[in-house]
Design a protein around this motif. Sequence first.
Motif, PDB file in Angstrom:
ATOM      1  N   LEU A  72       0.514  -1.173  -0.398  1.00  0.00           N
ATOM      2  CA  LEU A  72       0.057   0.126   0.129  1.00  0.00           C
ATOM      3  C   LEU A  72       0.925   1.297  -0.220  1.00  0.00           C
ATOM      4  O   LEU A  72       0.355   2.165  -0.428  1.00  0.00           O
ATOM      5  N   GLY A  73       2.054   1.360   0.279  1.00  0.00           N
ATOM      6  CA  GLY A  73       3.070   2.087   0.449  1.00  0.00           C
ATOM      7  C   GLY A  73       3.685   3.397   1.396  1.00  0.00           C
ATOM      8  O   GLY A  73       4.171   3.905   1.508  1.00  0.00           O
ATOM      9  N   PHE A  74       3.225   2.073   2.381  1.00  0.00           N
ATOM     10  CA  PHE A  74       2.986   2.290   3.256  1.00  0.00           C
ATOM     11  C   PHE A  74       4.566   1.357   3.934  1.00  0.00           C
ATOM     12  O   PHE A  74       5.187   0.783   4.166  1.00  0.00           O
ATOM     13  N   SER A  75       5.708   3.568   4.859  1.00  0.00           N
ATOM     14  CA  SER A  75       6.767   3.102   5.346  1.00  0.00           C
ATOM     15  C   SER A  75       6.688   3.010   6.555  1.00  0.00           C
ATOM     16  O   SER A  75       8.025   4.255   6.491  1.00  0.00           O
ATOM     17  N   PRO A  76       6.687   2.532   7.127  1.00  0.00           N
ATOM     18  CA  PRO A  76       6.870   2.663   9.126  1.00  0.00           C
ATOM     19  C   PRO A  76       8.397   2.456   9.193  1.00  0.00           C
ATOM     20  O   PRO A  76       8.861   1.657   8.705  1.00  0.00           O
ATOM     21  N   GLN A  77       8.870   3.998  10.089  1.00  0.00           N
ATOM     22  CA  GLN A  77       9.885   3.302  10.613  1.00  0.00           C
ATOM     23  C   GLN A  77       9.798   3.652  12.011  1.00  0.00           C
ATOM     24  O   GLN A  77      10.003   4.824  12.840  1.00  0.00           O
ATOM     25  N   LYS A  78      10.469   2.401  12.292  1.00  0.00           N
ATOM     26  CA  LYS A  78      10.162   2.196  13.989  1.00  0.00           C
ATOM     27  C   LYS A  78       9.141   2.619  14.675  1.00  0.00           C
ATOM     28  O   LYS A  78       8.868   3.045  15.637  1.00  0.00           O
ATOM     29  N   GLU A  79       8.253   2.834  14.163  1.00  0.00           N
ATOM     30  CA  GLU A  79       6.902   2.526  14.664  1.00  0.00           C
ATOM     31  C   GLU A  79       6.457   1.049  15.854  1.00  0.00           C
ATOM     32  O   GLU A  79       6.789   0.116  15.071  1.00  0.00           O
ATOM     33  N   MET A  80       5.781   1.257  16.768  1.00  0.00           N
ATOM     34  CA  MET A  80       4.983   0.317  17.131  1.00  0.00           C
ATOM     35  C   MET A  80       3.079  -0.450  16.814  1.00  0.00           C
ATOM     36  O   MET A  80       2.726   0.504  15.664  1.00  0.00           O
ATOM     37  N   ILE A  81       3.391  -1.536  15.993  1.00  0.00           N
ATOM     38  CA  ILE A  81       2.413  -2.122  15.879  1.00  0.00           C
ATOM     39  C   ILE A  81       1.457  -1.550  16.048  1.00  0.00           C
ATOM     40  O   ILE A  81       0.411  -1.533  16.017  1.00  0.00           O
ATOM     41  N   VAL A  82       0.952  -2.230  17.967  1.00  0.00           N
ATOM     42  CA  VAL A  82       0.039  -2.305  18.756  1.00  0.00           C
ATOM     43  C   VAL A  82       0.876  -1.385  19.768  1.00  0.00           C
ATOM     44  O   VAL A  82       1.524  -1.034  20.729  1.00  0.00           O
ATOM     45  N   PRO A  83      -0.138  -0.101  19.784  1.00  0.00           N
ATOM     46  CA  PRO A  83       1.235   1.450  21.171  1.00  0.00           C
ATOM     47  C   PRO A  83       0.125   0.309  22.333  1.00  0.00           C
ATOM     48  O   PRO A  83      -0.577   0.034  22.736  1.00  0.00           O
ATOM     49  N   ASP A  84       1.618   0.812  23.140  1.00  0.00           N
ATOM     50  CA  ASP A  84       0.984   0.049  24.546  1.00  0.00           C
ATOM     51  C   ASP A  84       0.268  -1.010  24.616  1.00  0.00           C
ATOM     52  O   ASP A  84       0.404  -1.426  26.192  1.00  0.00           O
ATOM     53  N   ALA A  85       1.139  -1.886  23.426  1.00  0.00           N
ATOM     54  CA  ALA A  85       1.328  -3.626  24.106  1.00  0.00           C
ATOM     55  C   ALA A  85       2.514  -3.916  24.534  1.00  0.00           C
ATOM     56  O   ALA A  85       3.000  -2.828  24.396  1.00  0.00           O
ATOM     57  N   ASP A  86       2.088  -5.077  24.409  1.00  0.00           N
ATOM     58  CA  ASP A  86       3.776  -5.757  25.391  1.00  0.00           C
ATOM     59  C   ASP A  86       4.923  -5.930  24.252  1.00  0.00           C
ATOM     60  O   ASP A  86       4.836  -4.972  23.216  1.00  0.00           O
ATOM     61  N   SER A  87       6.360  -5.058  24.800  1.00  0.00           N
ATOM     62  CA  SER A  87       7.359  -5.218  23.426  1.00  0.00           C
ATOM     63  C   SER A  87       7.720  -6.528  22.608  1.00  0.00           C
ATOM     64  O   SER A  87       7.710  -6.835  21.366  1.00  0.00           O
ATOM     65  N   TYR A  88       7.335  -8.195  22.840  1.00  0.00           N
ATOM     66  CA  TYR A  88       6.931  -8.883  21.571  1.00  0.00           C
ATOM     67  C   TYR A  88       5.802 -10.395  22.108  1.00  0.00           C
ATOM     68  O   TYR A  88       5.005  -9.456  23.413  1.00  0.00           O
ATOM     69  N   MET A  89       5.451 -10.199  21.515  1.00  0.00           N
ATOM     70  CA  MET A  89       5.036 -12.264  21.960  1.00  0.00           C
ATOM     71  C   MET A  89       5.399 -13.486  21.311  1.00  0.00           C
ATOM     72  O   MET A  89       6.418 -12.971  19.734  1.00  0.00           O
ATOM     73  N   TYR A  90       5.171 -13.942  21.327  1.00  0.00           N
ATOM     74  CA  TYR A  90       5.370 -15.341  21.132  1.00  0.00           C
ATOM     75  C   TYR A  90       4.405 -16.271  21.008  1.00  0.00           C
ATOM     76  O   TYR A  90       3.439 -16.454  20.624  1.00  0.00           O
ATOM     77  N   THR A  91       5.092 -17.078  19.654  1.00  0.00           N
ATOM     78  CA  THR A  91       4.271 -18.891  18.944  1.00  0.00           C
ATOM     79  C   THR A  91       5.092 -19.673  20.539  1.00  0.00           C
ATOM     80  O   THR A  91       5.249 -19.352  21.334  1.00  0.00           O
ATOM     81  N   ASN A  92       4.128 -21.207  19.895  1.00  0.00           N
ATOM     82  CA  ASN A  92       4.013 -22.043  21.153  1.00  0.00           C
ATOM     83  C   ASN A  92       5.677 -22.509  20.597  1.00  0.00           C
ATOM     84  O   ASN A  92       5.895 -23.548  20.108  1.00  0.00           O
ATOM     85  N   HIS A  93       5.534 -21.785  21.617  1.00  0.00           N
ATOM     86  CA  HIS A  93       7.945 -22.186  22.443  1.00  0.00           C
ATOM     87  C   HIS A  93       7.772 -24.144  22.258  1.00  0.00           C
ATOM     88  O   HIS A  93       8.472 -24.038  20.956  1.00  0.00           O
ATOM     89  N   ASP A  94       7.458 -24.671  22.914  1.00  0.00           N
ATOM     90  CA  ASP A  94       7.368 -26.250  22.564  1.00  0.00           C
ATOM     91  C   ASP A  94       7.437 -26.633  21.765  1.00  0.00           C
ATOM     92  O   ASP A  94       8.211 -27.508  21.449  1.00  0.00           O
ATOM     93  N   LEU A  95       6.222 -26.196  20.867  1.00  0.00           N
ATOM     94  CA  LEU A  95       6.206 -26.741  19.453  1.00  0.00           C
ATOM     95  C   LEU A  95       7.016 -26.661  18.691  1.00  0.00           C
ATOM     96  O   LEU A  95       7.757 -27.075  17.912  1.00  0.00           O
TER      97      LEU A  95
END
Length: 207
Positions: free
Chosen positions: A98-121
């Motif tokens: 779409l031409g959107f070019s964010p530079q070091k912007e948060m995906i979801v403001p005020d959300a956790d810094s990281y999210m994880y998939t199922n580590h054991d899997l």
Amino acid sequence: MKTIIITAFKPFGGDMYNPTKDLILYAKKQFQESAYTRRIIGLILPCEYYGAFNMLKPYIEREKPYAIINTGFSSSVKGIRIENRFENIMNGKYPDSLGFSPQKEMIVPDADSYMYTNHDLNVFFKKELRNKNMCIEFSNDAENFICNSLGFLTAKFIDDNKLKTKHLFFHIPWTDNYRLIIKLPPGKVFLEEKNMQRAIDFIIKKI
């Protein structure tokens, strides 16, 4: 019957192809014709930071899938790269479709810094696919482009809604069925398509 959503991406930038699409077509055909209790929903997502998950989200809400397998393309990986962690940052080298070019912007403001998939899997598939003589990488850095955004938003939705949905995300490079039409720069590799098919077979059966 366990419903599994598998996502791929449309071709992006100057590329006319995206090998992740082949995985969906193969998996749907393979498991339609098999006796395994797996129902495959294949989605080809737009290469957009938010649009990819916005297309996936209603399918999660409606289908309540047993598992979600996100696949992404990266010409720089050497094999199947299992992504374990996604950062709450958008910072790609190129604009999305779409031409959107964010530079070091948060995906979801005020959300956790990281999210994880199922580590054991992830650890299970890392071990088992290596035992099958496949080239496997394990990553805690999905980079900060569209795949990272999709992984973050998918993992966050599963976590926020306390879903039991299993979540796996992996990148692949070009597969060797594109060898005659894609010229690779030095240091980049083709993955054998038959090995990718063996891998997705195993993943779908064992997830």
